[in-house]
Enzyme design. Sequence first.
Site, short mmCIF file in Angstrom:
data_model
loop_
_atom_site.label_atom_id
_atom_site.label_comp_id
_atom_site.label_asym_id
_atom_site.label_seq_id
_atom_site.Cartn_x
_atom_site.Cartn_y
_atom_site.Cartn_z
N GLY B 477 12.91 -6.90 3.67
CA GLY B 477 11.95 -8.06 3.90
C GLY B 477 10.58 -7.71 3.23
O GLY B 477 9.77 -8.36 3.40
N ILE B 640 -3.27 -2.20 -3.74
CA ILE B 640 -2.34 -3.31 -3.54
C ILE B 640 -1.44 -3.52 -4.61
O ILE B 640 -2.12 -4.05 -5.54
CB ILE B 640 -3.08 -4.38 -2.91
CG1 ILE B 640 -3.92 -4.06 -1.81
CG2 ILE B 640 -2.29 -5.66 -2.64
CD1 ILE B 640 -3.25 -3.56 -0.63
N LEU B 641 -0.06 -3.26 -4.56
CA LEU B 641 0.67 -3.53 -5.78
C LEU B 641 1.21 -4.93 -5.86
O LEU B 641 1.34 -5.28 -7.16
CB LEU B 641 2.29 -2.94 -5.46
CG LEU B 641 2.09 -1.34 -5.32
CD1 LEU B 641 3.51 -0.73 -4.90
CD2 LEU B 641 1.85 -0.72 -6.62
N LYS B 644 0.78 -10.95 -2.86
CA LYS B 644 1.35 -11.82 -2.29
C LYS B 644 2.50 -11.30 -1.37
O LYS B 644 2.25 -11.76 -0.02
CB LYS B 644 2.31 -12.71 -3.55
CG LYS B 644 2.91 -13.96 -2.96
CD LYS B 644 3.81 -14.45 -3.77
CE LYS B 644 3.40 -15.60 -5.01
NZ LYS B 644 3.27 -16.92 -4.36
N GLY B 713 1.03 1.82 1.92
CA GLY B 713 2.25 1.16 2.61
C GLY B 713 1.78 0.26 3.78
O GLY B 713 0.31 0.60 4.21
N GLU B 716 3.32 -1.40 8.54
CA GLU B 716 3.22 -1.54 9.89
C GLU B 716 2.04 -1.58 10.39
O GLU B 716 1.74 -1.92 11.54
CB GLU B 716 3.75 0.14 10.33
CG GLU B 716 5.17 -0.04 10.25
CD GLU B 716 5.79 1.65 10.19
OE1 GLU B 716 6.32 1.81 11.17
OE2 GLU B 716 5.84 2.11 9.17
#
Lengths: 338, 750, 177
Positions: B477, B640-641, B644, B713, B716
Site C-alpha cells: 500500500g 519526495i518521489l 500524492k 522513506g 513510518e
Amino acid sequence: MIRFDYVRPTSVPDAVKALAAKPGAQVIAGGTNLVDLLKYDVAKPSRLIDINRLPLRAIEDTADGGLKLGALVTNADAAYDVRVAQRFPLLASAILAGASAQLRNAATTGGNLLQRTRCLYFYDPHVPCNKREPGTGCPARTGVNRNLAVLGTSEHCIATHPSDMCVALAALNAVVHVTGPAGERQIALSDFHRVPGDRPDLDNTLERGELITAVEVPFSDFGRHYTYLKLRDRLSYAFALVSVAAAVRLDAGRIDELRVALGGVAPKPWRNLEAEGLLAGAAPERRAYEAFADRLLAGAQGFGDNDFKLGLARRAIVRALTQAVAGTPQSQSDKRVA
Amino acid sequence: MPPTAISQAPGFVGRPTRRVDGPLKVTGRAKYAAEYDAPGLAYGYIVSSAVAAGRVLAIEADAALQMPGVIRIFSHADRPATATADKAWQDEVAPPGHPFRPFGSDEIHFALQPIALVVAETYEAARDAASLVTARYEVTQHRVDLKRERATAYDPPEKRAGIPPPPAPRGDFAQAYADAPVKISADYVLAPEYHNPMEMFGTTVVRNDDGKLLVFDKTQGSQNVKAYLAGVFGLPEGDIRVVNAYVGGAFGTALRPNMSAVLAVMASLALERSVRVTLTREQMFALGYRPHMEQTVSLACGRDGKLLAVHHDAVSGTSPFEDYQEAVVNWSGMLYACANTKLSYALAKLNTNTPCDMRAPGATSGVYALEAAMDELAHAAGIDPLELRIRNFSERDGNTDKPYSSKALMLCYREGAARFGWSRRQLAPRSMREGNELVGFGMATGVWEAMVVPVTAKAILSADGALEVSTASSDIGTGTYTILAQIAADAFGLPLERVTVRIGDSALSAHPVEGGSWTAASAGASVSLACAKLKEQALARARRMTNSPLAQAAMEEVAFTDGRIALAGDAGRGVSLADVLRASDLGHLEEEASFTPDEKLAGRYASYSHAAVFAEVRVDEELGVLRVPRLVSAVAGGKILNPKTARSQILGGVVMGLGMALHEEGLFDHDLGRLMNHNYAEYHVPVNADIGDIDVLFVDEHEDKLGHLGVKGLGEIGIVGTAAAVANAIFHATGKRVRDLPITLDKLLG
Amino acid sequence: MLQRTDASQRGELYRVKLAINGAPHDVEVAPWVTLLDLLREGLGLTGTKKGCDHGQCGACTVLLDGMRVNACLLLAVTCDDRAITTIEGVASLEPTAGGGLHPLQDAFMDHDAFQCGYCTPGQICSAVGLIAEGHAHSRDEVRELMSGNLCRCGAYSNIADAVWQVLRDGTAGEGGR
C-alpha cells in the site's frame, strides 16, 4: 458453525408453526446479529426460519396518529421514513446513531429488539458465560467489563442490551406485537426485555414459538424537544458506553411531561416512571435534572472497568435534558455535543 | 482537493502521479493471497487454544472427522516432520530465541495459539468441523499483566540484530537532575496494539503435478518466506516459489513468515494437493503486536529551558520463547542535545505471541513518552513547548556523536507552526474554549531512522520499446509499484504506460523484507542503477550500428525519449531502440544491477527522517467527548518521489497515531490470560468520522549521503509523535495530564 | 419457490437464483454458506473482500437490490431472487466516457483514496449506495455515512474527498494523473 436446516414460510401462521414445531428453531430476518453469532458458535439453531418473505415490511398509520412498524421494516427504512422523521425524530435519531449504513440497510425492526449483548465473554465460546451456557459462571464481573452494565445486574450476569433503537422505543412507550401458537398479544417495550436474575440466558419475555410482527409507537408530540445522546469510544460505528433518549413537553415554562431512557448501562433500556413523574411541574433547570439523574441511577453499581459509567451517565442525562428542553437535539453527523 | 500542482519539469519523479496499480485496485481485479484458485483446492481452518499456558493433553476430533467433506485434522500429535533446529525456523528478521513452531509440541504459550488445522473439501466444512474440535489441557499459571511482571524484567542477554541496545550513560544524570532548577518525572503506559491490516492472513498453496509449490502468501518479503519454508520443510529452494503481488496492508505484521503459510504448506505436502488456509479476525489477535510498555521519563532543564538531564527507562513485554527487542529509549539520547543521559530498556515475559515490528517500532512507543515528557517540562519551565524543542535542537546524534546526513527539522518546526497557526496558542492550559468544548493545541517531534539496504533489480527493454523493471520487493500500500515506474519511465523518457513493474515474487532479483521505510530509497536506487546500466548497453550497441549517428556520442550527450536514443540537442540524429535491438539481433536487452549502501558514509553520518506534528483537540469537559478537528504534520523526508502517494503515507501514519492516542487497546482478562476484545467491533481503530483535516507538508531537505536518489522513506515517520501531539493538546485543553494510552473518554472525566 | 435438492457430501443444498452484476446465476448452496463466501469461493468473484467476516469492517460491502449491505452477514440462501452488484459490476452502473470506470472509481484514483486496496471495493460499493440513498448533504455527513468502512491504511480523508466530489459534481473532477 453448527449444521441446521432451513425453511422459508410465506405467511405468519406458517412461520409460527415452523417455529413451534422444532426445538431450537430460530427466526432469521436481516441476519446482522444472528449470522455473526452463528459464526462465533454462540447461536446454535436446529433450524432457521427465514421470515423475509412475510408481509411485514409496511409502516402503517395507527388510529391515534402513531405508527406501526412491521417487524421486517429495515432500520434504514424506519429512520428515513418521512412520517417517522416528522412524528418520532427521536426514534430516527437513535437508529442513525447505531451501527453503520450497511447494517441499517439489512437489520430489521424485530431483529433490533432481539439483538444480543456485546459482552466479550458472551461472544467467546472458549470462556465461561452464564448467558451463553447457564451455570458456567460470569468472569466479566471481575474481568473486562468496560462496556457492561451498572444497573439491573445480577450475580449471574452484567450484560447490557446493545440497541440504540430500543432506547428510543422505550422512551416512546412503544408496544411490541407478537403472534404465537396461542394467538396474538402485545407486550409493552418496557416489559419486553428482562433483567437477568438467575436466568441470564433469557433476554426477553417472548414465549416459545412467538414471532414479533410489529412495533407500534403511539402518538406523542414532543416537537423539537428531544435528543438522542450517545457516548462511545469512537465517534461513529461503536456501541454505546452510555446513551440517553430524552423527550420533554413544556407547558408555560415548566416541565409537563418527561421521558428518559438509558442505553449502554443495563440489560434493557432503563427507565424510571416514578422519577419522571416527580419532575412533572418542575422548572427546567440543571438542579432538577441532576436530582432526576440521581433517582434514575439509584442502585447503580460498577464492576471496576465500568465504574466511570455512574458519573458519565449522570452527566449525560443532565446534558440530554438540557438539549431536549432547549430544542437542540444532538446531531448524529456533527460530533460536537451541543 | 487532491494535490494537483504539476511540475513543469519533464518526467514523473517528483510529480503527483496516480498509482499505477490503481485501475486493478478500484475494479477488484488486484488479487490477494487468498484469492487464487487451483484445481482440487482444499481448505484449512485453524483451531485455537482456549487456555493461555500449559499443555495439550488430548485433541478430540472424532466429531469433526465425521463431518462430511473433512479430509484430515493436523495437530502436534499428527503432522509431517519439520526441521528440528531453531536455525531453520529463524527467518530474516527473527529476534533471538526459539521461534514459534505451529504444532511444534504440546506446549501452550499463549491463548489463541493454533492447536489444530482442519482440512476439508470446502471452506464451510473446514470452518464448521473446526468448531467441533475440542481439547483437554493441563493448565499452568499464565502471565499477561506487565505491571505485575515489571518486577521480573531483564536485560536481554542476546541482542536483536539491527537493533542498537541503549547507549551507555553520558555524564552524570543523577547529579545533574538533582541540581537542576526545573524537573519532571512521570510514568507512561502503552496498551498492546494489534496491526490488524484489513486483509486477514491467508496462504494459497498451489501444488503442481511435479510436486513444486507455488505459494501465494500475505507477506512483506517473498524471499524471506521462501527461504523459511524451504528450511522448515527441507525442500530444495527450486521447489518453492512465493508470490505476494498485492498485500492488503501489513504495517510490519507480515515481516515474519506467518502461521498460515506454515500450515498451508504442511497440509499441501502431506495431502499432495493444493490448500488454502486463512486466519479469522480473532486469530489475527494471536499474532505479533506492538508490545505493552511501561516507561519512566525524567527530564531536567535550566531556567533557559536547556536540557540538563535525561533519563528514560522502558520495560516491554515479550513472549515466553523469544526476546523481541526495539530501540525504544535510544531516541531520548539523540533527539535533543543533552550532556547527562541515562537510558535503559528491559523485557518481561508474557504469555503472548512474540511482539512484531509495528509501524516505526520502538520510536512510536519511546518518542511518545519522551515527547509527552518534553511537554511536561515545557509546562514546568513556563516555556512554549515548540520553543523548548528549538532551544534543545541537536546538531549531532548524541548517542554516536555523528553529524546528521541531513536534518531539516527546524524547517518542520517553522513551516508546520506557521501552517497550523501555533502562534495563536495561549500558554496556559484551559485558556481556550468554544461553546461546551475546551480547545487545546499540542505539538511533538517525530523521528525515524533513514535506512538503505542492498537490493538488486533487473531492467528489460523489449523490441516494441516497452520497459520492464523488477525486483522481489513488495507493495503493501506504500506505492512501490508507482515510484519504481516513475523512476524507470524517467530513465528512458517513456510514458508510464510503457513501463511494467514486477515485484512481489520470490523468483525476482534479491530484495530483503519490505519494511523500515527503506524500500523507496533502496529498491528505487537499484531500479535506477539497472536502468542506467541498460542505457549504457543500449548506447554501446547503438554506437556500433552501421552508419550510426551516435557513433561518437557519450552518455551525457544523448537523451532517451519515447523509445529513441538521440543527441541531446538534435533529436533528429538518433536511432530507435527497436532498431538497436534489431541490429544486435536480440529480442530484448537486459541488465541487472545492485544497489549497495555506502558503508563508509554510513559510518560517518547519522541519518534520520524527522517530523513536527501539531494537533488541535476539542474536549467536551463534562462528557469527555474528544475530537481532533485538525492536525498538521510537517515532514523532512529528503526528496519526495511522488507527492500524492507520499502524502498518503503520512496520512496513514497520522491516522494510526490517532488510533494509538485515542482508541487502540488490547484488553486482557488477567484471570483467564486471554485477550478479550479480539474483533474489529471492540478493538477500535479510527473510522472516517474520527478523522478531521490532516494537513501534510514536506519541507525542503537535501539528502546526499543515503544513496543517489536522496530519498529517506515515509512509511513510518507519519506515526511518530502523533500520539504525543494529541496527548499534549489534551493537556493544553483540559489541564489534565493523561499518560496512559489510549486516552478514552473515561480518563478525561473530572 | 424454495427448492431443496438432494443431500450430498456437502450437506443439504438449496437452489438459489441470483442476478449478479446483471447476469443470472442458478446455484445450489448449503444454508450455512454466506453470500460473501459464495461470491469469493463459489463464483470466483474475489473483488468483494473479507476483512472481518462479522459485519465490523465493511470490506465485503455489495449492493443488494441497490442497497449497500455486508455480504458476510447474509446467508446466500436468503438472497434468492435478488439482484447483487459487486465491485466487478460497478463500472457498468454508470460508465464514464473514458476508461469505462464509474466516476467513483476514477475519483478514488484521483484522490489517492486507497493504499493497499483491500478495503477499496467495499468503500466504492458503499459510496455508490450512499449516493443512491441521498442522505448525505455535506462532507461531514459523507464521513459519518462512510464510517461503516474501515481503512487501516488511513486513507479516510481522501476517501471523504473522493466521495464528496462525486456526490457534489457527479464526476471525478479534473481527472488526469
